[in-house]
Design an enzyme around this catalytic site. Structure first.
Site, short mmCIF file in Angstrom:
data_model
loop_
_atom_site.label_atom_id
_atom_site.label_comp_id
_atom_site.label_asym_id
_atom_site.label_seq_id
_atom_site.Cartn_x
_atom_site.Cartn_y
_atom_site.Cartn_z
N GLU A 183 -8.26 0.90 2.35
CA GLU A 183 -7.77 0.51 3.67
C GLU A 183 -8.26 1.46 4.76
O GLU A 183 -8.57 1.04 5.88
CB GLU A 183 -6.24 0.44 3.69
CG GLU A 183 -5.68 -0.01 5.03
CD GLU A 183 -4.19 -0.27 5.03
OE1 GLU A 183 -3.60 -0.31 6.13
OE2 GLU A 183 -3.61 -0.46 3.93
N GLN B 244 0.84 -1.20 0.00
CA GLN B 244 0.00 0.00 0.00
C GLN B 244 0.88 1.25 0.00
O GLN B 244 1.74 1.43 0.87
CB GLN B 244 -0.88 -0.02 1.24
CG GLN B 244 -1.38 1.32 1.74
CD GLN B 244 -2.46 1.93 0.87
OE1 GLN B 244 -2.15 2.65 -0.08
NE2 GLN B 244 -3.70 1.63 1.18
#
Length: 289
Positions: free
Chosen positions: A90, A46
């Site tokens: 997320e 990420q």
């Protein structure tokens, strides 16, 4: 190039809602469904590393009142059968846990590592969720791990090549300066202003302490960079008043440092730029018309 890749610059909607059904079926896309939070795990690649506590709590409160309004994008976890890895969302996943949800709406897609990284970068860049250093590290991953060129990266994220190149230059800054950027004490503009300086760390401390604007930081960096040249010029001998005046006039017009060395009517003209944006602007000026 696959249809999904062509749509990257148009954002997450192009990936979830606007894909042709036949292509979606071929790629193994699944319909939106409630997915148990406990089966979802974050993506280790990420691009966004910072999730401020206040931001998560604010979103969690919104989720308590209205629910998760936009599904998160998942893929089957490559090394964990039966689990799912987050591609985009997320922050929503973290806030949903804080809000006490046991499942979240999600879209599951079959995506490879390169697609996952490109999608995550595009979404975060479009939402301006990445700090400049996170953005630079994401571009570096595309270049080094997946063999992308700067031009290809620029197309994928709908930015100019000079923007990508200048963002990558932030990774060459001293660690102390990078820490300021990551913490938000310095903006990307501040960091670019001092990137070419040999005293970048000291300049960064002065910018943070004084709360200088980007323009003020640029002026300070030029003065710091020009000090050794001015000292050398004094040692070698002063230029005449006409040459100094011409240097000043050209610098004012171009917005760049200009140096002239004259040897009885022949000599050298030097124009110094510090970013690719400045070079692009100079080229446009010189080729206009």
């Amino acid at each position: 190039m696959a249809e999904g890749r062509r749509g990257l610059g148009r954002g997450l909607s192009a990936l979830m809602d606007e894909v042709d059904p036949a292509i979606a079926a071929q790629q193994g896309a699944r319909s939106r469904a409630e997915t148990p939070i406990e089966l979802i795990q974050p993506n280790p690649d990420q691009p966004r590393r910072s999730f401020p506590e206040a931001e998560i709590e604010e979103l969690a409160q919104s989720i308590r009142e209205k629910g998760v309004l936009q599904p998160i994008l998942l893929r089957p976890a490559p090394r964990a059968p039966g689990r799912f890895e987050i591609v985009v969302g997320e922050r929503r996943w973290r806030a949903a846990q804080r809000a006490g949800l046991v499942a979240v709406p999600a879209v599951v897609r079959e995506l490879d590592d390169l697609q996952v990284l490109e999608i995550a970068i595009v979404e975060n860049v479009q939402r301006e969720d990445l700090n400049a250093l996170e953005e630079a590290m994401a571009y570096k991953a595309l270049l080094e791990r997946f063999g992308r060129t700067q031009e290809a990266v620029a197309r994928a994220v709908s930015k100019s090549r000079s923007h990508v190149a200048n963002t990558l230059r932030l990774l060459q800054l001293p660690p102390a300066v990078q820490d300021h950027v990551a913490a938000g004490r310095l903006s990307a503009g501040h960091a670019r202003a001092i990137a070419a300086s040999e005293n970048a760390a000291a300049l960064a401390e002065r910018i943070v302490a004084a709360g200088l604007s980007v323009r003020e930081a640029e002026t300070m960096a030029r003065a710091d960079k020009g000090a050794p040249r001015k000292a050398a010029a004094r040692k070698a001998g002063s230029k005449d008043a006409d040459t100094l005046a011409l240097e000043h006039d050209l610098a004012e017009v171009l917005g760049l440092d200009v140096g002239i060395v004259d040897h009885g009517g022949a000599g050298e003209l030097t124009i110094r730029y510090e970013t690719l944006e400045q070079l692009d602007d100079l080229c446009r000026r010189l080729t206009r018309g």
